[in-house]
Design a protein around this motif. Sequence first.
Motif, short mmCIF file in Angstrom:
data_model
loop_
_atom_site.label_atom_id
_atom_site.label_comp_id
_atom_site.label_asym_id
_atom_site.label_seq_id
_atom_site.Cartn_x
_atom_site.Cartn_y
_atom_site.Cartn_z
N SER A 1 0.86 -1.19 0.00
CA SER A 1 0.00 0.00 0.00
C SER A 1 0.89 1.24 0.00
O SER A 1 1.94 1.27 0.64
N VAL A 2 0.47 2.26 -0.72
CA VAL A 2 1.27 3.47 -0.89
C VAL A 2 1.44 4.19 0.44
O VAL A 2 2.49 4.78 0.70
N GLU A 3 0.44 4.14 1.32
CA GLU A 3 0.50 4.84 2.60
C GLU A 3 1.55 4.25 3.54
O GLU A 3 2.10 4.95 4.38
N SER A 4 1.84 2.96 3.38
CA SER A 4 2.78 2.31 4.30
C SER A 4 4.24 2.44 3.86
O SER A 4 5.14 2.08 4.62
N LEU A 5 4.47 2.95 2.65
CA LEU A 5 5.84 3.05 2.14
C LEU A 5 6.58 4.21 2.80
O LEU A 5 6.01 5.29 2.99
N PRO A 6 7.85 4.01 3.14
CA PRO A 6 8.66 5.14 3.62
C PRO A 6 8.90 6.12 2.46
O PRO A 6 8.70 5.80 1.29
N TYR A 7 9.36 7.31 2.80
CA TYR A 7 9.49 8.38 1.81
C TYR A 7 10.40 7.98 0.65
O TYR A 7 10.07 8.20 -0.51
N GLU A 8 11.56 7.39 0.95
CA GLU A 8 12.51 7.00 -0.12
C GLU A 8 11.90 5.96 -1.05
O GLU A 8 12.06 6.01 -2.26
N ALA A 9 11.18 4.99 -0.48
CA ALA A 9 10.55 3.96 -1.31
C ALA A 9 9.41 4.56 -2.14
O ALA A 9 9.20 4.17 -3.29
N LEU A 10 8.68 5.54 -1.57
CA LEU A 10 7.61 6.20 -2.30
C LEU A 10 8.18 7.00 -3.48
O LEU A 10 7.63 6.97 -4.59
N LYS A 11 9.29 7.69 -3.25
CA LYS A 11 9.95 8.42 -4.33
C LYS A 11 10.36 7.47 -5.45
O LYS A 11 10.16 7.74 -6.64
N ARG A 12 10.94 6.34 -5.07
CA ARG A 12 11.37 5.34 -6.05
C ARG A 12 10.18 4.78 -6.82
O ARG A 12 10.23 4.60 -8.03
N ASP B 1 7.25 4.11 -11.71
CA ASP B 1 5.92 4.04 -12.30
C ASP B 1 5.81 5.01 -13.47
O ASP B 1 5.26 4.65 -14.53
N ASN B 2 6.34 6.22 -13.32
CA ASN B 2 6.34 7.19 -14.43
C ASN B 2 7.13 6.65 -15.61
O ASN B 2 6.71 6.77 -16.77
N ARG B 3 8.28 6.06 -15.34
CA ARG B 3 9.12 5.51 -16.41
C ARG B 3 8.37 4.41 -17.17
O ARG B 3 8.40 4.35 -18.39
N ALA B 4 7.69 3.52 -16.42
CA ALA B 4 6.96 2.42 -17.06
C ALA B 4 5.80 2.96 -17.89
O ALA B 4 5.54 2.46 -19.01
N ARG B 5 5.09 3.98 -17.38
CA ARG B 5 3.99 4.56 -18.13
C ARG B 5 4.47 5.22 -19.42
O ARG B 5 3.84 5.09 -20.48
#
Length: 137
Positions: free
Chosen positions: A106-117, A122-126
């Motif tokens: 879940s996006v809410e449980s990710l730490p900041y560095e993992a969320l940034k990654r 995700d942008n790159r894949a899109r």
Amino acid sequence: MQGKEMTMNRIKSVRSIIITREAVRLVGCRTFAVGGKAKKGSKGGGASDAPKASTLSKEVKSTTTVGANILKDGTDPKVLPDSEYPDWLWHLLDKRPALSELRRKSVESLPYEALKRFVKLDNRARIKENNNLKAKN
């Protein structure tokens, strides 16, 4: 007579072109030496091509970073104790989760560095997917 001489000259020039093409093909062809014993005094590889033992002492190898000097007049840097290096240095080779693993969490449980990654991957894949769709159309 002139017509016959002109024809002969053209035939000779065509022959020379064909011959030079064949010569270029032969010269441009890469060949390999046949395996066998090398003659004495030849330039082939032998026991002298074996890696040579280092002339540096074990003490110098353990206290300096040999070959890390980038300056003409500088010296190789000394190896410091682990406590002298920053903490982030020890985590550079840690395995980071792939995009598929980040999508499962879940996006809410990710730490900041993992969320940034996650956002970056995700942008790159899109972008890649959109580019593929545009290329097919």
